[in-house]
Design an enzyme around this catalytic site. Structure first.
Site, PDB file in Angstrom:
ATOM      1  N   ASP A   1      36.508 -55.466   9.103  1.00 10.72           N
ATOM      2  CA  ASP A   1      36.479 -55.370   7.647  1.00 10.72           C
ATOM      3  C   ASP A   1      36.823 -53.974   7.140  1.00 10.72           C
ATOM      4  O   ASP A   1      36.888 -53.018   7.916  1.00 10.72           O
ATOM      5  CB  ASP A   1      35.098 -55.810   7.115  1.00 10.72           C
TER       6      ASP A   1
ATOM      7  N   ASN B   1      20.594 -59.725   6.147  1.00  9.82           N
ATOM      8  CA  ASN B   1      20.598 -61.084   5.568  1.00  9.82           C
ATOM      9  C   ASN B   1      21.389 -62.062   6.450  1.00  9.82           C
ATOM     10  O   ASN B   1      21.710 -63.155   6.023  1.00  9.82           O
ATOM     11  CB  ASN B   1      21.193 -61.046   4.149  1.00  9.82           C
TER      12      ASN B   1
ATOM     13  N   HIS C   1      24.411 -61.457   7.665  1.00  9.41           N
ATOM     14  CA  HIS C   1      25.875 -61.392   7.553  1.00  9.41           C
ATOM     15  C   HIS C   1      26.510 -60.875   8.847  1.00  9.41           C
ATOM     16  O   HIS C   1      25.913 -60.104   9.593  1.00  9.41           O
ATOM     17  CB  HIS C   1      26.335 -60.613   6.316  1.00  9.41           C
TER      18      HIS C   1
ATOM     19  N   GLU D   1      28.832 -62.937   3.710  1.00  8.07           N
ATOM     20  CA  GLU D   1      27.478 -62.967   3.163  1.00  8.07           C
ATOM     21  C   GLU D   1      26.934 -64.402   3.149  1.00  8.07           C
ATOM     22  O   GLU D   1      27.704 -65.364   3.255  1.00  8.07           O
ATOM     23  CB  GLU D   1      27.505 -62.415   1.733  1.00  8.07           C
TER      24      GLU D   1
HETATM   25  C1  F6R Z   1      30.563 -53.651  10.058  1.00 10.50           C
HETATM   26  C2  F6R Z   1      30.139 -54.938   9.591  1.00 10.50           C
HETATM   27  C3  F6R Z   1      28.726 -55.291   9.228  1.00 10.50           C
HETATM   28  C4  F6R Z   1      27.674 -54.588  10.084  1.00 10.50           C
HETATM   29  C5  F6R Z   1      26.271 -54.987   9.626  1.00 10.50           C
HETATM   30  C6  F6R Z   1      25.191 -54.269  10.414  1.00 10.50           C
HETATM   31  O1  F6R Z   1      31.951 -53.643  10.331  1.00 10.50           O
HETATM   32  O2  F6R Z   1      30.977 -55.780   9.464  1.00 10.50           O
HETATM   33  O3  F6R Z   1      28.567 -56.676   9.329  1.00 10.50           O
HETATM   34  O4  F6R Z   1      27.872 -54.914  11.419  1.00 10.50           O
HETATM   35  O5  F6R Z   1      26.111 -54.706   8.274  1.00 10.50           O
HETATM   36  O6  F6R Z   1      25.266 -52.915  10.123  1.00 10.50           O
HETATM   37  P1  F6R Z   1      24.376 -51.827  10.859  1.00 10.50           P
HETATM   38  O7  F6R Z   1      24.827 -51.784  12.271  1.00 10.50           O
HETATM   39  O8  F6R Z   1      24.657 -50.548  10.128  1.00 10.50           O
HETATM   40  O9  F6R Z   1      22.957 -52.267  10.723  1.00 10.50           O
END
Ligand code: F6R
Length: 244
Positions: free
Chosen positions: A67, A136, A138, A143
């Site tokens: 992303d 959540n 994701h 989401e």
């Molecule tokens: C990052 C991404 C997100 C993260 C997720 C967890 O490219 O796509 O889905 O993997 O938000 O983030 P952290 O590791 O910061 O808790």
């Protein structure tokens, strides 16, 4: 689904890096799907260390990231391009022309997503997709409520995700409200999925996503249906899974 329990964050990072390096050794010209966020930072650090020791060669590897924020130029230190460059690409011998992220500066969302889908398809599939897990549920920026059949698309970030990501920006107002992300369908088509998750604050969602029902309300729960998923989690993240 294989769940590997790590003692702590360092152990988790080493174990995840081991799996990625095995992939690169087994198939030097592999396609790696990569993630940003806090959790994989230790994994990238370990990979860089092994590269520096001469144990890893990225010269034939191709990467596609999950992303990118919409509207952030690559030079912005909060863009995912910047993150990847800073944590991995500039530190190993990867060919930069073989590293792909969605282009956040394409204003026309349809065009941006179409172009990124075309890139992913042209690579002929992702060998190993690295994922983190949002509070959540994701994965990527998919989401809760997202249809499981989507490919790359433009999303409006949830309040919770904006708040979680705020720590990297000067203020909440600076967090972009939209992002381009690979869809669940794209993620699910990877041959092998490696999800890394750390910390007690993720314990509830780990239990819900991997031991609860498969539902679009918890996007990561779809991974239960993939036939080759490895989850590397530390003890804190697994602390609510009595099943283990
Ligand atoms: C990052 C991404 C997100 C993260 C997720 C967890 O490219 O796509 O889905 O993997 O938000 O983030 P952290 O590791 O910061 O808790």
């Amino acid at each position: 689904m294989k769940i590997i329990k790590a003692k702590d964050y360092n152990d988790l990072s080493r174990k995840a890096a081991n799996i990625i390096s095995a992939q690169i050794i087994m198939k030097p010209n592999c396609v790696l799907g990569l993630a940003t966020g806090s959790t994989p930072i230790g994994t990238y650090k370990q990979l860089v260390e092994w590269y520096e020791k001469g144990d890893l060669d990225f010269s034939e590897v191709t990467t596609v990231n999950l992303d990118e924020y919409k509207g952030l130029p690559r030079e912005n230190d909060q863009s995912y391009y910047y993150f990847m460059n800073d944590n991995l690409f500039s530190k190993v011998n990867i060919n930069k022309n073989q590293t792909y992220l969605p282009d956040g500066m394409i204003e026309d969302s349809e065009q941006a997503c179409r172009e990124y889908n075309a890139v992913i398809h042209s690579l002929g599939g992702v060998d190993l997709q690295l994922l983190g897990l949002g509070h959540n549920g994701h994965i990527g920026f998919n989401e809760p409520g997202i249809a499981f059949e989507t490919e790359t698309h433009c999303v409006t970030l949830s309040e919770r995700t904006i708040k979680a990501n705020m720590r990297f920006f000067v203020s909440e107002a600076d967090v972009p409200r939209q992002a381009y992300t690979m869809g669940i369908k794209t993620i699910m088509s990877a041959h092998h999925i490696l999800l890394v998750v750390s910390g007690e604050d993720k314990a509830d969602i780990v239990k819900e996503a991997f031991f609860g029902p498969v539902t679009p309300q918890v996007p990561a729960s779809i991974l239960q249906l993939h036939n080759h998923v490895t989850i590397v989690a530390d003890e804190a993240a697994l602390s609510k899974c009595e099943e283990l």
